[in-house]
Design an enzyme around this catalytic site. Sequence first.
Site, short mmCIF file in Angstrom:
data_model
loop_
_atom_site.label_atom_id
_atom_site.label_comp_id
_atom_site.label_asym_id
_atom_site.label_seq_id
_atom_site.Cartn_x
_atom_site.Cartn_y
_atom_site.Cartn_z
CG ASP A 481 147.03 -4.61 46.72
OD1 ASP A 481 147.42 -5.68 46.24
OD2 ASP A 481 145.89 -4.16 46.55
CG ASP A 551 141.58 -9.11 44.59
OD1 ASP A 551 141.71 -8.82 45.79
OD2 ASP A 551 142.14 -8.49 43.67
C1 DGJ Z 1 143.73 -5.59 44.97
C2 DGJ Z 1 143.40 -6.11 46.33
O1 DGJ Z 1 143.50 -7.49 46.37
C3 DGJ Z 1 142.01 -5.64 46.71
O2 DGJ Z 1 141.63 -6.20 47.93
C4 DGJ Z 1 142.03 -4.15 46.78
O3 DGJ Z 1 142.90 -3.73 47.80
C5 DGJ Z 1 142.46 -3.57 45.45
N1 DGJ Z 1 143.70 -4.16 45.00
C6 DGJ Z 1 142.62 -2.09 45.54
O4 DGJ Z 1 143.15 -1.56 44.41
#
Ligand code: DGJ
Length: 731
Positions: A481, A551
């Site tokens: 991430d 997201d």
């Molecule tokens: C952003 C990601 O896109 C989410 O799926 C998740 O992993 C969060 N960060 C966690 O902080």
Amino acid sequence: MNDLIEFDETQGLFHLHNQQISYLMAIEDFGLLSHLYFGPAVAQYHGQRRYPRRDRGFSGNLPGAEDRRFSPDTLPQEFSSSGAGDYRIPAAEIYQANGSKATDFVYQGYQILAGKPQLPGLPATFVQDQAEAATLVITLVDSVSQVALDLSYTIYRQRPIITRAVLVRNQGQTPVRLNKIASVQLDFPATDLEVISLPGAHVRERQVQREKIGYGVKSFASRRGATSHQMSNFISLVTPATTENQGAAYGIELVYSGNHALELEKDQLGQLRLVAGINQADFSWQLAPAEQFQTPEVILAYSDQGLNGLSQAYHHLLKERLVRSSWQNRPRPILVNNWEATYFDFDEAKLRPIVDQAAELGLEMFVLDDGWFGHRDNDRSSLGDWVVDQRKFPQGLTHFTNYVHQKGLKFGLWFEPEMISRDSALYRAHPDYLLAAPDRQPAPSRDQFVLDLGRADVRENIYQQMAAILATGQIDYVKWDMNRHFADLFSSALPADRQGEVSHRYMLGLYALLERLTQNFPQILWEGCSGGGGRFDAGMAYYMPQIWTSDNTDAVARLAIQWGTSLVYPPSMMTAHVSAVPNHQTGRTTSMALRGDVAMSGMFGYELDLTKLTPTEKQVVKAQIATNQQYRALVQQGDFYRLSAPETLAGCAWAFVAADRSEMLAFAFSELSQAQPVFQLIKFVGLDPQRQYQDQATQQVYGGDELMNLGLYRPVASGDFQSWRYHFRAL
Ligand code: DGJ
């Protein structure tokens, strides 16, 4: 000479061609390299189309020119200098020791290579054997500064694709500073082309935007340190008549994950210039004598079969000649991720029932998301401390991973390797590891800061921490991430006159770290992520076969996001999960069926608390898993066709067709239902018109030509947010 690349010495013409495309350039007066043509193949170019000559007021000439009708300001060129009379957007701006940025790049020579050389330190498409492509390298030199540009062009034999990149070599005696160096310039004769781009935002990535190109300059760019949710590094140029299945479409796609700019300029004569590469904002690069600079690669594609044809060209190339993972063609495990189920509020005891439930329902992998390390109970701490939190896992991480594995599930783990929290042991030990300008407070975003990955010692630290966990052999998948953009572009490791190099050095450092990790742990399924789809690009795909698309897990919002993403990226790269309702991003409630069908159109999984499902929902999940296991190879490896766009009256529809056209899985979706519905047809694409196909649900038989030309009436939705699945097999 090569059957893909010809040089006509008497006319000074280069012709790259295969059965599908041709690309033509010519050496003009004064050694300027002009662009003649890029488009459908011509078997042989007889030299008749040369740029006409005409004296244009206020478009000057080159020193020593007799003919006022020849101006660098109007000639379509391959790579324009600045300060030499071409007033359009330059492809290069190079400052010399005396302060001048005038350069005059002229043709010096060429080389033809079999195959395609890789770019040192940068992601790039590759060949599997030397015969499948050929590369032309044309060298231009500025005689005063003695800077040379090696423009490389690779043409693939079986694809409507040309890749380009530029190597800058300082052959002079004094240093120069690159202020701008593009990967590509592409000039078009006067044209009415339109541009399609993919702007967006966090949780609303890659929305298709199509617009006319007016006079002036237009730029599609990011200076956020990442490709960004806000503007993708791909554009397409299409004719006004181009549709999904018909008409001309050009694609321009950078293989890069940092700052980018794709600039267009319609000039005084209606001619169009495209210049694309690293964004010159926040970029400069010192090049000492004998040093070189390699630009990222750009992938150019052309299709005369509309946007679907263009997408197919990209999908095949990326799947077959960019992604290197051993997972590329293996079935991707159906996973459950605990992020939307628990956020930071979990420990081993709370996760076990989710794991139990996952095993019982037939899922294949459990992914532990953010919050397992340091003392991270929220997003304010611990990034940089990749050590398990003993409060949450009192017996260590392996105790939990063993549990997951014993249940027959694979185990995945989240990392955010590029970031640091101030509340971390790493920060206390190495406060200089983050990007921050001297005497200034760095600007927080999500309360975190960017590690200076341009530094080898920083990379080594993160590598060792991650490798210690990955070397246990317990980790089957990693979610990588990256949750903020750059603000404080200053590296404590670079002198004052090199601070303009920070962003690109960061990217080179990131790629080096990714290369080392993915090569040393090749059995791991790596998934990219940046707050969802903030770094969804071909650069990351070189290391990771799949990327978290957004997201936003709302099925309706995902239709537009996955639709836009598919313009250039294949479904095998897009991960998509069924999440709980009301949806956490939009508050919308949709059926399990719709959520399942949208998520199954990518690499499939769940992101909810499985223990909270009702008995009926559990039955649905079991059925969805079986369905996905049946279809996932087709979704992953088949050809993807967009049939009808989201947010239209007809509603979104798309299809996956097997390479041998023996099978098709299609989905139709409806958003808001209509009181007096118009009957809408769905017409399929990509089938064999000669073959008979059987609907696997009704056993009804149709000709491929019927399904494509007549189509079928879609069912009428009663109620909002519905989906329908069609599965045909050739008899
Ligand atoms: C952003 C990601 O896109 C989410 O799926 C998740 O992993 C969060 N960060 C966690 O902080």
